[in-house]
Design a protein around this motif. Structure first.
Motif, PDB file in Angstrom:
ATOM      1  N   MET A  15      42.241  15.777  69.014  1.00 43.27           N
ATOM      2  CA  MET A  15      43.480  15.014  68.999  1.00 43.27           C
ATOM      3  C   MET A  15      43.710  14.343  70.368  1.00 43.27           C
ATOM      4  SD  MET A  15      43.758  16.129  66.000  1.00 43.27           S
ATOM      5  CE  MET A  15      45.200  15.232  65.477  1.00 43.27           C
ATOM      6  N   GLY A  16      44.553  13.325  70.376  1.00 44.33           N
ATOM      7  CA  GLY A  16      44.942  12.702  71.638  1.00 44.33           C
ATOM      8  C   GLY A  16      44.238  11.408  71.970  1.00 44.33           C
ATOM      9  N   GLY A  17      43.113  11.108  71.312  1.00 48.34           N
ATOM     10  CA  GLY A  17      42.421   9.854  71.575  1.00 48.34           C
ATOM     11  C   GLY A  17      43.166   8.658  71.005  1.00 48.34           C
ATOM     12  N   ASP A  18      43.118   7.534  71.685  1.00 49.09           N
ATOM     13  CA  ASP A  18      43.828   6.330  71.237  1.00 49.09           C
ATOM     14  C   ASP A  18      43.340   5.836  69.880  1.00 49.09           C
ATOM     15  OD1 ASP A  18      45.062   6.513  73.666  1.00 49.09           O
ATOM     16  OD2 ASP A  18      44.071   4.780  74.569  1.00 49.09           O
ATOM     17  N   LEU A  19      42.070   6.073  69.569  1.00 51.57           N
ATOM     18  CA  LEU A  19      41.476   5.549  68.340  1.00 51.57           C
ATOM     19  C   LEU A  19      41.499   6.561  67.189  1.00 51.57           C
ATOM     20  CD1 LEU A  19      38.435   3.643  69.896  1.00 51.57           C
ATOM     21  CD2 LEU A  19      40.722   2.790  69.384  1.00 51.57           C
ATOM     22  N   GLY A  20      42.096   7.721  67.412  1.00 48.51           N
ATOM     23  CA  GLY A  20      42.281   8.683  66.337  1.00 48.51           C
ATOM     24  C   GLY A  20      41.141   9.678  66.168  1.00 48.51           C
TER      25      GLY A  20
END
Length: 348
Positions: A15-20
Protein backbone atom coordinates in the motif's frame (compact mmCIF):
# COMPACT_ATOMS: atom_id res chain seq x y z
CA UNK A 1 11.16 -25.32 -6.96
CA UNK A 2 12.93 -24.04 -3.84
CA UNK A 3 10.88 -24.03 -0.63
CA UNK A 4 10.18 -20.83 1.29
CA UNK A 5 12.97 -21.48 3.80
CA UNK A 6 15.57 -21.94 1.05
CA UNK A 7 14.80 -18.56 -0.52
CA UNK A 8 15.57 -14.95 0.35
CA UNK A 9 12.42 -13.66 2.01
CA UNK A 10 11.42 -10.05 1.41
CA UNK A 11 8.48 -8.32 3.09
CA UNK A 12 6.52 -5.96 0.83
CA UNK A 13 4.19 -3.19 1.97
CA UNK A 14 1.81 -3.19 -1.00
CA UNK A 15 0.00 0.00 0.00
CA UNK A 16 0.99 3.65 -0.31
CA UNK A 17 2.27 3.75 -3.89
CA UNK A 18 0.86 6.49 -6.14
CA UNK A 19 -0.03 3.96 -8.85
CA UNK A 20 -1.85 1.55 -6.54
CA UNK A 21 -1.46 -2.02 -5.36
CA UNK A 22 -1.73 -3.47 -8.88
CA UNK A 23 1.45 -1.68 -9.97
CA UNK A 24 3.32 -2.88 -6.87
CA UNK A 25 2.28 -6.46 -7.63
CA UNK A 26 3.47 -6.05 -11.22
CA UNK A 27 6.83 -4.91 -9.85
CA UNK A 28 7.02 -7.93 -7.54
CA UNK A 29 6.26 -10.24 -10.46
CA UNK A 30 8.85 -8.51 -12.63
CA UNK A 31 11.52 -8.99 -9.95
CA UNK A 32 10.57 -12.63 -9.38
CA UNK A 33 10.66 -13.39 -13.11
CA UNK A 34 14.32 -12.34 -13.09
CA UNK A 35 15.19 -14.06 -9.82
CA UNK A 36 13.42 -17.25 -8.76
CA UNK A 37 15.29 -17.42 -5.44
CA UNK A 38 12.97 -14.75 -3.99
CA UNK A 39 10.00 -15.33 -1.72
CA UNK A 40 7.62 -12.55 -0.66
CA UNK A 41 5.58 -11.78 2.42
CA UNK A 42 3.00 -9.48 0.83
CA UNK A 43 1.21 -7.15 3.24
CA UNK A 44 -1.93 -5.50 1.87
CA UNK A 45 -5.29 -4.02 2.76
CA UNK A 46 -8.73 -4.44 1.24
CA UNK A 47 -11.01 -7.05 -0.27
CA UNK A 48 -9.57 -6.72 -3.79
CA UNK A 49 -6.03 -7.80 -2.85
CA UNK A 50 -6.70 -11.58 -3.07
CA UNK A 51 -8.19 -11.22 -6.55
CA UNK A 52 -5.28 -9.01 -7.67
CA UNK A 53 -2.84 -11.63 -6.44
CA UNK A 54 -4.64 -14.39 -8.33
CA UNK A 55 -4.06 -12.47 -11.56
CA UNK A 56 -0.28 -12.63 -11.02
CA UNK A 57 0.00 -16.22 -12.26
CA UNK A 58 3.79 -16.13 -12.41
CA UNK A 59 3.92 -15.48 -8.65
CA UNK A 60 2.20 -18.76 -7.78
CA UNK A 61 4.05 -20.45 -4.92
CA UNK A 62 6.37 -17.48 -4.42
CA UNK A 63 4.46 -15.51 -1.79
CA UNK A 64 2.38 -15.58 1.34
CA UNK A 65 -0.33 -12.95 1.68
CA UNK A 66 -0.73 -11.29 5.07
CA UNK A 67 -3.82 -9.03 5.28
CA UNK A 68 -3.70 -5.84 7.35
CA UNK A 69 -6.50 -3.58 8.55
CA UNK A 70 -5.23 -0.09 7.64
CA UNK A 71 -3.05 1.93 5.29
CA UNK A 72 -0.70 4.79 6.19
CA UNK A 73 -1.72 7.79 4.09
CA UNK A 74 0.92 9.91 2.36
CA UNK A 75 -0.08 13.05 4.28
CA UNK A 76 -0.12 11.38 7.70
CA UNK A 77 2.34 12.81 10.22
CA UNK A 78 4.90 10.33 11.59
CA UNK A 79 3.70 10.91 15.16
CA UNK A 80 0.12 10.13 14.15
CA UNK A 81 1.19 7.03 12.23
CA UNK A 82 2.99 5.75 15.32
CA UNK A 83 -0.08 6.29 17.52
CA UNK A 84 -2.64 4.71 15.22
CA UNK A 85 -0.65 2.56 12.78
CA UNK A 86 -0.12 -0.75 14.60
CA UNK A 87 -2.54 -2.52 12.26
CA UNK A 88 -1.27 -1.00 9.01
CA UNK A 89 0.43 -2.90 6.18
CA UNK A 90 3.55 -0.78 6.73
CA UNK A 91 3.84 -1.70 10.39
CA UNK A 92 3.24 -5.38 9.63
CA UNK A 93 5.89 -5.45 6.90
CA UNK A 94 8.45 -3.93 9.28
CA UNK A 95 7.39 -6.37 11.97
CA UNK A 96 8.31 -9.23 9.61
CA UNK A 97 11.90 -7.96 9.62
CA UNK A 98 11.92 -7.27 13.38
CA UNK A 99 10.79 -10.84 14.08
CA UNK A 100 13.31 -12.34 11.66
CA UNK A 101 10.65 -13.63 9.28
CA UNK A 102 12.05 -11.55 6.40
CA UNK A 103 15.54 -10.30 5.55
CA UNK A 104 14.44 -6.94 4.16
CA UNK A 105 11.26 -4.85 3.93
CA UNK A 106 10.33 -2.73 0.90
CA UNK A 107 7.71 0.04 0.93
CA UNK A 108 6.51 2.81 -1.40
CA UNK A 109 4.70 4.55 1.44
CA UNK A 110 5.04 7.69 3.54
CA UNK A 111 8.80 8.22 4.14
CA UNK A 112 8.46 9.96 7.52
CA UNK A 113 6.08 7.33 8.86
CA UNK A 114 8.27 4.52 7.52
CA UNK A 115 11.36 5.92 9.25
CA UNK A 116 9.51 6.53 12.53
CA UNK A 117 8.02 3.03 12.56
CA UNK A 118 11.38 1.51 11.60
CA UNK A 119 13.12 3.25 14.50
CA UNK A 120 10.50 1.95 16.95
CA UNK A 121 10.50 -1.62 15.67
CA UNK A 122 14.13 -2.12 14.70
CA UNK A 123 15.88 0.44 16.93
CA UNK A 124 19.07 2.25 16.02
CA UNK A 125 22.40 0.45 15.87
CA UNK A 126 24.38 1.07 19.04
CA UNK A 127 26.40 4.24 18.50
CA UNK A 128 24.20 5.74 15.76
CA UNK A 129 22.74 9.15 16.55
CA UNK A 130 20.73 9.77 13.38
CA UNK A 131 19.84 7.13 10.75
CA UNK A 132 20.24 8.18 7.11
CA UNK A 133 18.66 7.41 3.76
CA UNK A 134 21.16 6.42 1.07
CA UNK A 135 20.09 6.68 -2.59
CA UNK A 136 21.73 5.67 -5.86
CA UNK A 137 22.40 8.57 -8.23
CA UNK A 138 22.98 8.00 -11.99
CA UNK A 139 26.58 8.88 -12.79
CA UNK A 140 29.41 8.47 -15.27
CA UNK A 141 31.08 5.89 -13.02
CA UNK A 142 31.60 2.48 -14.62
CA UNK A 143 28.81 0.95 -12.53
CA UNK A 144 26.44 3.75 -13.58
CA UNK A 145 25.66 5.38 -10.21
CA UNK A 146 27.04 7.01 -7.06
CA UNK A 147 25.76 6.78 -3.48
CA UNK A 148 24.31 9.91 -1.84
CA UNK A 149 23.33 10.18 1.84
CA UNK A 150 21.44 11.55 3.70
CA UNK A 151 18.55 11.99 1.24
CA UNK A 152 15.98 13.15 3.75
CA UNK A 153 15.86 11.08 6.95
CA UNK A 154 16.75 14.12 9.07
CA UNK A 155 17.20 17.74 8.05
CA UNK A 156 19.89 18.32 10.70
CA UNK A 157 23.39 16.84 10.89
CA UNK A 158 26.36 17.91 12.98
CA UNK A 159 29.98 16.90 12.38
CA UNK A 160 29.64 13.56 14.17
CA UNK A 161 26.46 12.74 12.24
CA UNK A 162 28.20 13.46 8.94
CA UNK A 163 31.07 11.24 10.05
CA UNK A 164 28.63 8.41 10.79
CA UNK A 165 27.00 8.93 7.40
CA UNK A 166 30.42 8.54 5.77
CA UNK A 167 31.08 5.26 7.62
CA UNK A 168 27.63 3.93 6.76
CA UNK A 169 28.08 5.02 3.14
CA UNK A 170 31.39 3.18 2.73
CA UNK A 171 29.89 0.05 4.32
CA UNK A 172 27.01 0.27 1.84
CA UNK A 173 29.44 0.73 -1.05
CA UNK A 174 31.59 -2.23 -0.01
CA UNK A 175 28.90 -4.70 1.03
CA UNK A 176 26.24 -3.72 -1.47
CA UNK A 177 28.36 -3.07 -4.56
CA UNK A 178 31.79 -4.58 -3.89
CA UNK A 179 33.62 -1.24 -4.14
CA UNK A 180 36.95 -2.15 -2.53
CA UNK A 181 38.13 1.35 -1.59
CA UNK A 182 35.28 3.87 -1.92
CA UNK A 183 36.07 7.51 -2.63
CA UNK A 184 34.12 9.69 -0.19
CA UNK A 185 33.33 13.37 -0.64
CA UNK A 186 31.64 15.92 1.61
CA UNK A 187 29.11 18.09 -0.25
CA UNK A 188 29.89 21.80 0.10
CA UNK A 189 29.52 25.15 -1.70
CA UNK A 190 33.11 24.93 -2.90
CA UNK A 191 36.17 22.70 -2.77
CA UNK A 192 38.40 25.16 -0.92
CA UNK A 193 39.25 24.17 2.65
CA UNK A 194 37.98 27.40 4.21
CA UNK A 195 34.48 27.18 2.70
CA UNK A 196 31.34 25.87 4.35
CA UNK A 197 29.79 25.86 7.81
CA UNK A 198 31.86 25.05 10.89
CA UNK A 199 30.28 21.59 11.24
CA UNK A 200 31.37 20.75 7.69
CA UNK A 201 34.94 21.78 8.40
CA UNK A 202 35.00 19.73 11.61
CA UNK A 203 33.45 16.74 9.81
CA UNK A 204 36.12 16.98 7.11
CA UNK A 205 38.87 16.61 9.72
CA UNK A 206 37.19 13.62 11.39
CA UNK A 207 36.47 11.83 8.10
CA UNK A 208 40.06 12.37 6.96
CA UNK A 209 41.27 10.79 10.22
CA UNK A 210 38.89 7.84 9.67
CA UNK A 211 40.34 7.20 6.22
CA UNK A 212 43.66 6.29 7.88
CA UNK A 213 41.96 3.44 9.78
CA UNK A 214 39.24 2.23 7.42
CA UNK A 215 39.82 1.35 3.79
CA UNK A 216 38.45 4.35 1.94
CA UNK A 217 39.76 7.45 0.25
CA UNK A 218 38.62 10.86 1.47
CA UNK A 219 38.40 13.10 -1.61
CA UNK A 220 37.65 16.29 0.33
CA UNK A 221 34.85 18.70 -0.44
CA UNK A 222 32.78 18.15 -3.57
CA UNK A 223 30.20 20.39 -5.25
CA UNK A 224 26.78 19.70 -6.72
CA UNK A 225 28.10 19.05 -10.22
CA UNK A 226 30.35 16.29 -8.81
CA UNK A 227 27.37 14.18 -7.68
CA UNK A 228 26.91 12.49 -11.10
CA UNK A 229 30.65 12.46 -11.90
CA UNK A 230 33.17 9.62 -11.98
CA UNK A 231 35.53 11.24 -9.47
CA UNK A 232 33.59 10.08 -6.39
CA UNK A 233 31.68 7.03 -5.09
CA UNK A 234 29.96 8.26 -1.92
CA UNK A 235 28.66 11.80 -1.36
CA UNK A 236 27.87 12.80 2.23
CA UNK A 237 25.50 15.63 3.18
CA UNK A 238 22.67 16.53 5.56
CA UNK A 239 19.12 15.37 4.78
CA UNK A 240 17.80 18.83 3.89
CA UNK A 241 20.44 19.43 1.22
CA UNK A 242 20.38 15.82 0.02
CA UNK A 243 16.63 15.69 -0.48
CA UNK A 244 16.55 18.96 -2.43
CA UNK A 245 19.44 17.75 -4.62
CA UNK A 246 17.65 14.43 -5.23
CA UNK A 247 14.35 16.04 -6.26
CA UNK A 248 16.23 18.55 -8.45
CA UNK A 249 18.08 15.71 -10.19
CA UNK A 250 14.87 13.77 -10.81
CA UNK A 251 13.19 16.88 -12.18
CA UNK A 252 16.13 17.60 -14.47
CA UNK A 253 16.06 14.05 -15.86
CA UNK A 254 12.34 14.40 -16.57
CA UNK A 255 12.94 17.76 -18.25
CA UNK A 256 15.66 16.31 -20.51
CA UNK A 257 13.39 13.45 -21.61
CA UNK A 258 10.51 15.86 -22.28
CA UNK A 259 12.65 18.29 -24.29
CA UNK A 260 14.14 15.47 -26.38
CA UNK A 261 10.68 14.13 -27.14
CA UNK A 262 9.42 17.58 -28.16
CA UNK A 263 12.52 18.25 -30.28
CA UNK A 264 12.26 15.03 -32.27
CA UNK A 265 8.53 15.54 -32.83
CA UNK A 266 9.04 19.05 -34.21
CA UNK A 267 9.13 18.15 -37.93
CA UNK A 268 9.25 15.27 -40.39
CA UNK A 269 13.03 15.57 -40.63
CA UNK A 270 13.32 15.59 -36.83
CA UNK A 271 11.22 12.43 -36.62
CA UNK A 272 13.42 10.81 -39.27
CA UNK A 273 16.50 11.78 -37.28
CA UNK A 274 14.98 10.25 -34.14
CA UNK A 275 14.33 7.01 -36.05
CA UNK A 276 17.95 6.88 -37.23
CA UNK A 277 19.17 7.58 -33.68
CA UNK A 278 16.69 5.23 -32.03
CA UNK A 279 19.22 2.84 -30.50
CA UNK A 280 21.49 5.48 -28.87
CA UNK A 281 18.41 7.44 -27.72
CA UNK A 282 17.06 4.35 -25.98
CA UNK A 283 20.45 3.83 -24.34
CA UNK A 284 20.43 7.45 -23.15
CA UNK A 285 16.89 7.15 -21.79
CA UNK A 286 17.87 4.04 -19.87
CA UNK A 287 21.05 5.70 -18.54
CA UNK A 288 19.22 8.71 -17.06
CA UNK A 289 16.09 6.80 -16.03
CA UNK A 290 15.74 7.23 -12.22
CA UNK A 291 13.57 4.09 -12.06
CA UNK A 292 16.54 1.78 -12.58
CA UNK A 293 18.24 3.07 -9.41
CA UNK A 294 15.02 3.31 -7.40
CA UNK A 295 15.33 2.47 -3.74
CA UNK A 296 16.60 4.49 -0.80
CA UNK A 297 18.14 2.34 1.95
CA UNK A 298 17.61 3.23 5.61
CA UNK A 299 21.05 3.05 7.23
CA UNK A 300 21.77 2.90 10.95
CA UNK A 301 18.98 0.53 12.03
CA UNK A 302 19.02 -3.07 13.25
CA UNK A 303 17.39 -4.26 10.06
CA UNK A 304 17.40 -3.43 6.35
CA UNK A 305 14.62 -1.28 4.92
CA UNK A 306 14.38 -0.16 1.28
CA UNK A 307 12.18 2.84 0.54
CA UNK A 308 10.86 2.86 -3.02
CA UNK A 309 9.80 6.15 -4.58
CA UNK A 310 6.08 6.72 -4.06
CA UNK A 311 5.53 7.29 -7.78
CA UNK A 312 7.52 4.22 -8.84
CA UNK A 313 6.04 2.00 -11.53
CA UNK A 314 6.63 -1.74 -11.92
CA UNK A 315 10.16 -1.19 -13.25
CA UNK A 316 11.11 1.01 -10.29
CA UNK A 317 9.60 -1.37 -7.74
CA UNK A 318 11.41 -4.29 -9.34
CA UNK A 319 14.69 -2.36 -9.05
CA UNK A 320 14.04 -1.70 -5.34
CA UNK A 321 13.38 -5.41 -4.73
CA UNK A 322 16.52 -6.39 -6.64
CA UNK A 323 18.52 -3.99 -4.45
CA UNK A 324 16.93 -5.50 -1.33
CA UNK A 325 17.95 -8.98 -2.48
CA UNK A 326 21.53 -7.89 -3.14
CA UNK A 327 21.86 -6.38 0.34
CA UNK A 328 20.40 -9.51 1.96
CA UNK A 329 22.87 -11.72 0.10
CA UNK A 330 25.94 -9.69 1.09
CA UNK A 331 25.43 -9.64 4.89
CA UNK A 332 25.03 -5.91 4.58
CA UNK A 333 23.41 -5.41 7.98
CA UNK A 334 26.16 -7.26 9.86
CA UNK A 335 28.93 -5.34 8.07
CA UNK A 336 27.22 -2.02 8.72
CA UNK A 337 26.82 -2.71 12.45
CA UNK A 338 30.49 -3.70 12.73
CA UNK A 339 31.56 -0.49 11.00
CA UNK A 340 29.64 1.66 13.47
CA UNK A 341 30.95 -0.27 16.48
CA UNK A 342 34.51 0.28 15.27
CA UNK A 343 33.82 4.02 15.09
CA UNK A 344 34.86 4.24 18.72
CA UNK A 345 38.46 3.97 17.52
CA UNK A 346 38.16 7.43 15.97
CA UNK A 347 38.80 10.43 18.26
CA UNK A 348 35.99 13.01 18.46
Amino acid sequence: MLGEKAKTIIAIDCMGGDLGEHEVLKGITKAYTKNKSLFFLIHGVGSKMPSLLKKQKRLTGAFRYIPAQQTVSMDEKPSQALRTGRETSMWCALESVAKGEAKVAVSCGNTGALMAMSMVQLRKIDGVNRPAIAVLWPSTNARGFNIVLDAGADIKADAQDLHQYALMGISYAKSGFNIKKPRVGLLNVGTEGHKGRSELQKAADIILESSKIFEFEYAGYVEGDDIPSSKIDVIVTDGFTGNIALKTGEGTATLVRTLLKETFAFSVMARLASFLALKPLRALRKRIDPRRVNGGVFLGLNGTIVKSHGSADATGISAAITLAYKLAQNDFQKNLANKILYKKKIPN
